[in-house]
Motif scaffolding. Structure first.
Motif, mmCIF file in Angstrom:
data_model
loop_
_atom_site.group_PDB
_atom_site.id
_atom_site.type_symbol
_atom_site.label_atom_id
_atom_site.label_comp_id
_atom_site.label_asym_id
_atom_site.label_seq_id
_atom_site.Cartn_x
_atom_site.Cartn_y
_atom_site.Cartn_z
ATOM 1 N N GLU A 1 0.723 -1.276 0.070
ATOM 2 C CA GLU A 1 0.233 0.041 -0.177
ATOM 3 C C GLU A 1 0.918 1.152 -0.017
ATOM 4 O O GLU A 1 1.625 1.397 0.789
ATOM 5 C CB GLU A 1 -0.967 0.195 1.223
ATOM 6 N N ARG A 2 0.663 2.104 -1.031
ATOM 7 C CA ARG A 2 1.368 3.353 -1.158
ATOM 8 C C ARG A 2 0.551 4.600 -1.340
ATOM 9 O O ARG A 2 -0.923 4.316 -1.306
ATOM 10 C CB ARG A 2 2.581 3.004 -2.303
ATOM 11 N N ARG A 3 1.173 5.639 -1.884
ATOM 12 C CA ARG A 3 0.339 6.883 -1.924
ATOM 13 C C ARG A 3 -0.877 7.025 -3.188
ATOM 14 O O ARG A 3 -1.669 7.806 -2.879
ATOM 15 C CB ARG A 3 1.302 8.020 -1.794
ATOM 16 N N SER A 4 -0.783 6.017 -4.006
ATOM 17 C CA SER A 4 -1.408 6.158 -5.141
ATOM 18 C C SER A 4 -2.899 5.462 -4.857
ATOM 19 O O SER A 4 -3.798 5.597 -5.560
ATOM 20 C CB SER A 4 -0.893 5.373 -6.267
ATOM 21 N N THR A 5 -2.883 4.761 -3.707
ATOM 22 C CA THR A 5 -4.404 4.429 -3.156
ATOM 23 C C THR A 5 -4.638 5.030 -1.684
ATOM 24 O O THR A 5 -5.717 5.071 -1.475
ATOM 25 C CB THR A 5 -4.367 2.927 -3.050
ATOM 26 N N VAL A 6 -3.567 5.140 -0.781
ATOM 27 C CA VAL A 6 -3.726 5.653 0.317
ATOM 28 C C VAL A 6 -3.159 7.005 0.884
ATOM 29 O O VAL A 6 -1.859 6.879 0.694
ATOM 30 C CB VAL A 6 -3.196 4.465 1.385
ATOM 31 N N PRO A 7 -3.639 7.995 0.717
ATOM 32 C CA PRO A 7 -3.344 9.414 1.114
ATOM 33 C C PRO A 7 -2.312 9.276 1.999
ATOM 34 O O PRO A 7 -2.722 8.839 3.226
ATOM 35 C CB PRO A 7 -4.446 10.440 0.857
ATOM 36 N N ALA A 8 -1.469 10.389 2.086
ATOM 37 C CA ALA A 8 -0.567 10.626 3.428
ATOM 38 C C ALA A 8 -1.605 11.029 4.726
ATOM 39 O O ALA A 8 -2.377 11.804 4.340
ATOM 40 C CB ALA A 8 0.403 11.709 3.009
#
Length: 337
Positions: A330-337
């Protein structure tokens, strides 16, 4: 004077036979013992007489790796992982590129270069159903990739259906309901596209959502450019996706580019996830969520199985089909900071 095998054995505290097993790539050696022997070889600058070894053992110490396309990040990184795994076993890798062309894949199986190597790691794309007899070869071989053949040959692959389903479930779990998929090959069943579409569809239907063909983005070759083109088509067609699952990371990077060019916010407006866990995705903007299909496990398992075949003079090796473990990154393209 040049160091001898006896010198290496004394420095490592093992027998000459153990040193011989290490330099000849024998698989059944403790890693701690292998490490001591390799360290002694480096310290003493021991130079293996390859010509003499080949005459004595009938082996070259070289294995071949035949891949469809090294310009695709996944295959390039798989080749790197195979080289590292082979190096740890004292083997050298000769890389061949088939271009996914049938004639080149047939040449890999029967060409004159086969006598230069002890075995073959082979990822066929053009060969498929009906070609099983072509894989009845008289040399060690391990298959890679998604083409499913009978269990008469070692095969190391990834969990395409399960990984694609998990990627789609990740998007659905974020509350997305218009999940598109990019990389579809209409009519394909057993290849990567067919298997990953099946996993996508299973997740959609399990969530009680309708299977909407307007959310299927076709792409022939799985490149950045085809990913961008498929995303453009989805957006221009009025499909209105709020998430996109790209069947590989190269296409996912193309999708990200197209969305950013159009001013679509990722992941606020459209979340994006890929498949392959290539290094480039960690440094895209935003960083790319992806399915890690177990590339290093695939490489290490394939090399180990091939080495076992090479060393199996008694013919006791039994072919295996191994599915590597996968995980969602899970990275920022699906889970925003």
């Amino acid at each position: 004077m040049a160091a001898t095998m006896n010198d290496v054995a004394q420095r490592a505290g093992v027998s000459v036979k153990t040193v011989s097993n290490v330099v000849n790539g024998y698989p059944h050696i403790r890693e701690s013992t292998r490490a001591r022997v390799l360290a002694a070889i480096e310290e003493l600058d021991y130079q293996l007489n390859v010509a003499a070894r080949n005459l004595r053992t009938g082996r070259t110490g070289i294995i071949a790796l035949a891949l469809p396309e090294l310009s695709l990040p996944y295959f390039a990184e798989l080749a790197d992982s195979v080289i590292q795994a082979a190096d740890a076993m004292g083997l050298t890798v000769l890389i061949e590129q088939t271009g996914s062309r049938r004639e080149r894949e047939l040449e890999v199986l029967s060409g004159a270069r086969r006598h230069l190597t002890d075995g073959l790691l082979f990822s066929p794309l053009a060969l498929g159903a009906g070609d099983e007899a072509l894989l009845d070869v008289d040399f060690p071989m391990v298959l890679l990739g998604e083409r499913l053949f009978p269990d008469a040959v070692d095969h190391v692959t990834m969990q395409n259906v399960e990984g694609a389903r998990a990627a789609t479930e990740h998007l659905l779990g974020l509350g997305r309901r218009r999940v598109a998929v990019v990389g579809v090959h209409p009519g394909e069943v057993v290849g990567s596209a067919g298997l990953r579409l099946r996993g996508y569809r299973e997740a959609i239907e399990a969530a009680g959502l309708p299977f909407d063909e307007r959310l299927l983005g076709e792409a022939g070759l799985w490149h950045r450019s085809t990913g961008a083109a498929a995303a453009a088509h989805l957006l221009d067609s009025g499909a209105e996706p709020d998430a996109i699952f790209a069947m590989n990371d190269a296409m996912a990077l193309g999708v990200l580019h197209e969305l950013q060019v159009r001013g679509v916010r990722v992941p606020d407006d459209v979340a994006v996830i890929g498949f392959d866990a290539v290094d480039e995705g960690e440094y895209s903007n935003p960083s790319l969520s992806t399915v890690d299909p177990g590339r290093e496990q695939i490489a290490e398992t394939a090399v180990r199985l091939l080495a076992e075949q090479i060393a199996d003079k008694a013919g006791t090796h039994r072919p295996q089909r191994v599915y590597a473990d996968f995980r969602i990154l899970e990275r920022r393209s699906t889970v925003p900071a």
